[in-house]
Design a protein around this motif. Structure first.
Motif, PDB file in Angstrom:
ATOM      1  N   PHE A 109      42.847  55.201 -15.892  1.00 22.74           N
ATOM      2  CA  PHE A 109      42.192  55.571 -17.232  1.00 22.74           C
ATOM      3  C   PHE A 109      42.368  57.191 -17.213  1.00 22.74           C
ATOM      4  N   ARG A 110      42.470  57.684 -18.351  1.00 24.64           N
ATOM      5  CA  ARG A 110      42.741  59.280 -18.673  1.00 24.64           C
ATOM      6  C   ARG A 110      42.250  59.492 -20.021  1.00 24.64           C
ATOM      7  N   LEU A 111      41.276  60.336 -19.927  1.00 22.88           N
ATOM      8  CA  LEU A 111      40.526  60.932 -21.108  1.00 22.88           C
ATOM      9  C   LEU A 111      41.529  61.560 -22.022  1.00 22.88           C
ATOM     10  N   VAL A 112      42.059  61.277 -23.144  1.00 32.89           N
ATOM     11  CA  VAL A 112      42.856  61.878 -24.058  1.00 32.89           C
ATOM     12  C   VAL A 112      42.105  63.048 -25.007  1.00 32.89           C
ATOM     13  N   ARG A 113      41.099  62.682 -25.680  1.00 31.51           N
ATOM     14  CA  ARG A 113      40.285  63.187 -26.655  1.00 31.51           C
ATOM     15  C   ARG A 113      38.794  62.841 -26.530  1.00 31.51           C
ATOM     16  N   PRO A 114      37.986  63.652 -26.209  1.00 32.05           N
ATOM     17  CA  PRO A 114      36.516  63.629 -26.091  1.00 32.05           C
ATOM     18  C   PRO A 114      35.740  63.086 -27.282  1.00 32.05           C
ATOM     19  N   TRP A 115      34.867  62.297 -26.867  1.00 30.41           N
ATOM     20  CA  TRP A 115      34.028  62.217 -28.207  1.00 30.41           C
ATOM     21  C   TRP A 115      33.213  63.430 -28.713  1.00 30.41           C
ATOM     22  N   ASP A 116      32.656  63.548 -29.845  1.00 28.80           N
ATOM     23  CA  ASP A 116      31.981  64.729 -30.507  1.00 28.80           C
ATOM     24  C   ASP A 116      30.741  64.391 -30.885  1.00 28.80           C
ATOM     25  N   GLY A 117      30.406  63.055 -31.159  1.00 28.69           N
ATOM     26  CA  GLY A 117      29.117  62.758 -31.809  1.00 28.69           C
ATOM     27  C   GLY A 117      29.293  62.337 -33.176  1.00 28.69           C
ATOM     28  N   GLN A 118      30.607  62.605 -33.775  1.00 25.33           N
ATOM     29  CA  GLN A 118      31.002  62.130 -35.029  1.00 25.33           C
ATOM     30  C   GLN A 118      32.143  60.917 -35.344  1.00 25.33           C
ATOM     31  N   VAL A 119      32.919  60.893 -34.022  1.00 27.11           N
ATOM     32  CA  VAL A 119      34.179  60.018 -34.031  1.00 27.11           C
ATOM     33  C   VAL A 119      34.267  59.654 -32.681  1.00 27.11           C
ATOM     34  N   SER A 120      35.012  58.567 -32.533  1.00 20.46           N
ATOM     35  CA  SER A 120      35.394  58.024 -31.064  1.00 20.46           C
ATOM     36  C   SER A 120      36.380  58.678 -30.433  1.00 20.46           C
ATOM     37  N   GLY A 121      36.137  58.805 -29.191  1.00 21.90           N
ATOM     38  CA  GLY A 121      37.140  59.379 -28.069  1.00 21.90           C
ATOM     39  C   GLY A 121      38.101  58.560 -28.063  1.00 21.90           C
ATOM     40  N   LEU A 122      39.242  59.010 -27.397  1.00 22.51           N
ATOM     41  CA  LEU A 122      40.453  58.290 -27.046  1.00 22.51           C
ATOM     42  C   LEU A 122      40.689  58.475 -25.585  1.00 22.51           C
ATOM     43  N   TYR A 123      41.281  57.260 -25.158  1.00 28.84           N
ATOM     44  CA  TYR A 123      41.914  57.299 -23.715  1.00 28.84           C
ATOM     45  C   TYR A 123      43.003  56.650 -23.572  1.00 28.84           C
ATOM     46  N   GLU A 124      43.781  57.070 -22.560  1.00 30.80           N
ATOM     47  CA  GLU A 124      45.132  56.267 -22.137  1.00 30.80           C
ATOM     48  C   GLU A 124      44.716  55.377 -21.001  1.00 30.80           C
ATOM     49  N   SER A 125      45.205  54.255 -21.015  1.00 31.35           N
ATOM     50  CA  SER A 125      45.098  53.342 -19.697  1.00 31.35           C
ATOM     51  C   SER A 125      46.511  52.777 -19.388  1.00 31.35           C
ATOM     52  N   ARG A 126      46.756  52.895 -18.037  1.00 32.44           N
ATOM     53  CA  ARG A 126      48.228  52.281 -17.532  1.00 32.44           C
ATOM     54  C   ARG A 126      47.782  51.144 -16.890  1.00 32.44           C
ATOM     55  N   TYR A 127      48.594  50.148 -17.270  1.00 33.14           N
ATOM     56  CA  TYR A 127      48.458  48.679 -16.290  1.00 33.14           C
ATOM     57  C   TYR A 127      49.717  48.291 -16.562  1.00 33.14           C
ATOM     58  N   ARG A 128      49.776  47.015 -15.746  1.00 30.18           N
ATOM     59  CA  ARG A 128      51.250  46.119 -15.813  1.00 30.18           C
ATOM     60  C   ARG A 128      50.978  44.830 -16.620  1.00 30.18           C
ATOM     61  N   LEU A 129      51.813  44.609 -17.731  1.00 34.82           N
ATOM     62  CA  LEU A 129      51.491  43.607 -18.494  1.00 34.82           C
ATOM     63  C   LEU A 129      52.016  42.310 -17.783  1.00 34.82           C
ATOM     64  N   LYS A 130      51.194  41.369 -17.540  1.00 29.45           N
ATOM     65  CA  LYS A 130      51.738  40.025 -16.851  1.00 29.45           C
ATOM     66  C   LYS A 130      52.029  40.404 -15.558  1.00 29.45           C
ATOM     67  N   GLY A 131      51.757  41.670 -14.981  1.00 28.42           N
ATOM     68  CA  GLY A 131      51.783  42.022 -13.713  1.00 28.42           C
ATOM     69  C   GLY A 131      53.154  42.759 -13.394  1.00 28.42           C
ATOM     70  N   LEU A 132      53.746  42.998 -14.426  1.00 27.92           N
ATOM     71  CA  LEU A 132      55.352  43.268 -14.337  1.00 27.92           C
ATOM     72  C   LEU A 132      55.681  44.571 -15.243  1.00 27.92           C
ATOM     73  N   LEU A 133      55.460  44.488 -16.492  1.00 21.41           N
ATOM     74  CA  LEU A 133      55.853  45.484 -17.395  1.00 21.41           C
ATOM     75  C   LEU A 133      54.926  46.645 -17.325  1.00 21.41           C
ATOM     76  N   PRO A 134      55.275  47.894 -17.207  1.00 22.48           N
ATOM     77  CA  PRO A 134      54.220  48.839 -16.892  1.00 22.48           C
ATOM     78  C   PRO A 134      53.941  49.536 -18.516  1.00 22.48           C
ATOM     79  N   ILE A 135      52.725  49.598 -18.795  1.00 19.00           N
ATOM     80  CA  ILE A 135      52.302  49.964 -20.226  1.00 19.00           C
ATOM     81  C   ILE A 135      51.408  51.144 -20.009  1.00 19.00           C
ATOM     82  N   ARG A 136      51.459  52.117 -20.952  1.00 16.70           N
ATOM     83  CA  ARG A 136      50.674  53.134 -21.296  1.00 16.70           C
ATOM     84  C   ARG A 136      49.835  52.860 -22.577  1.00 16.70           C
ATOM     85  N   SER A 137      48.543  52.602 -22.721  1.00 11.17           N
ATOM     86  CA  SER A 137      48.045  51.923 -23.858  1.00 11.17           C
ATOM     87  C   SER A 137      46.992  53.146 -24.226  1.00 11.17           C
ATOM     88  N   LEU A 138      46.969  53.451 -25.566  1.00 11.11           N
ATOM     89  CA  LEU A 138      46.187  54.429 -26.169  1.00 11.11           C
ATOM     90  C   LEU A 138      44.993  53.668 -26.920  1.00 11.11           C
TER      91      LEU A 138
END
Length: 325
Positions: free
Chosen positions: A23-52
């Motif tokens: 996990f990597r925080l992309v945009r911090p929360w500010d008390g008004q709107v949601s923060g955003l983060y990037e998650s790296r994982y392998r879909l079905k253990g194979l396909l490398p994914i960067r998910s926002l």
């Protein structure tokens, strides 16, 4: 903004689940709107994914308390919203972006559709769910009169029967006895759903959130309904900016064949919300009951959430389509 975009909710979620290597925080929360983060994982253990994703959500990797009413920005609309959202999406090298529980009909959702078409990203709705609320700025008796006969009976009219069975009282177990509250909630959930509602890890999240929300003007109500000193129902409610959010509930199913203690407890809470001059809404949030959509029968307002996925790469779009991801 809602309870879920407060610093209390967002920071407690990130402190509990966010510190993982992938996990990597992309945009911090500010008390008004949601923060955003990037998650790296392998879909079905194979396909490398960067998910926002929004802080507070996890589409494939974690099971955590649901974070609803998500939004990207506050106070901007039209072309400014589209440009701001475009800058945000172009700032991160994602392969998929999954945004859960956006309000249907919102300008942010329309902006995502526009950007997907402009940039030739795949866009699809992956989930939809109804939410329910009661407007409490009027008179409680008028609200009762507008209910169906059966709903009115379960929510209010059987109070007399319940109160004839013993000494009835309500108690807020925050901040003095939160452990007792969550133990009761788990006990009721195990009986009904055959599993706990709150794990050791999520209990840490809830305690951190409840402690922090008070600094932002929130008021936790870990409401226990007792009959002769025995807890028979619990409601996890939090008041924030005029809205009571009903996050969780549990009750004794076999207490009395003519009583629905969960609905009866909600009746006490809704009644109290009507009596509070600084409260205008009781939000049941999304989700349905085990046997019936009880929220729909009690609500005065209905709204809808949708969760959407954007896929950037043409290769990934083909693979997702082939595999049904």
């Amino acid at each position: 903004m809602s309870l879920f975009q407060t610093k209390a909710w967002q920071s407690a979620w990130w402190d509990t689940w966010g510190h993982q290597k992938s996990f990597r925080l992309v945009r911090p929360w500010d008390g008004q709107v949601s923060g955003l983060y990037e998650s790296r994982y392998r879909l079905k253990g194979l396909l490398p994914i960067r998910s926002l994703q929004f802080v507070g959500t996890s589409s494939r990797e974690l099971r955590t308390p649901r974070t609803e009413h998500n939004r990207f920005f506050s106070g901007i609309d039209g072309q400014s919203l589209i440009r701001g959202l475009e800058r945000q999406l172009e700032a991160s090298p994602w392969s998929e972006a999954v945004f859960n529980d956006l309000r249907t009909g919102s300008e942010e959702l329309s902006a995502l559709v526009t950007l997907a078409a402009t940039h030739h990203w795949a866009f699809r709705i992956i989930a939809a769910d109804d939410g329910y609320a009661v407007t409490t700025s009027g008179d409680f008796n008028d609200y009762l009169e507008a209910l169906g006969a059966n709903s009115r009976l379960r929510l209010y009219n059987r109070r007399a029967l319940f109160e004839s069975l013993g000494e009835v009282r309500q108690e807020n177990l925050w901040p003095t006895r939160p452990e007792d509250f969550f133990q009761a909630l788990n006990r009721f959930h195990r009986a009904r759903w055959r599993k706990d509602c709150v794990t050791d890890k999520s209990l840490g999240f809830h305690r951190a959130f409840l402690s922090r929300i008070e600094d932002e003007g929130g008021r936790p109500y870990l409401s226990a309904l007792l009959c002769d000193d025995t807890v028979v129902s619990v409601l996890y409610n939090v008041w924030y900016r005029g809205v009571v959010y009903n996050i969780q509930a549990g009750f004794e199913e076999n207490f009395h064949k003519k009583l629905s203690l969960g609905t009866l407890h909600l009746g006490y809470a809704i009644d109290e919300a009507f009596q509070q001059p600084d409260t205008h809404r009781f939000d049941f949030l999304a989700g349905k009951g085990k046997k019936e959509d009880y929220k729909a029968s009690l609500a005065t307002d209905t709204y809808q959430f949708v969760s959407v996925m954007l896929v950037k790469s043409a290769l990934f779009r083909v693979l997702y389509w082939m595999r049904g991801f």
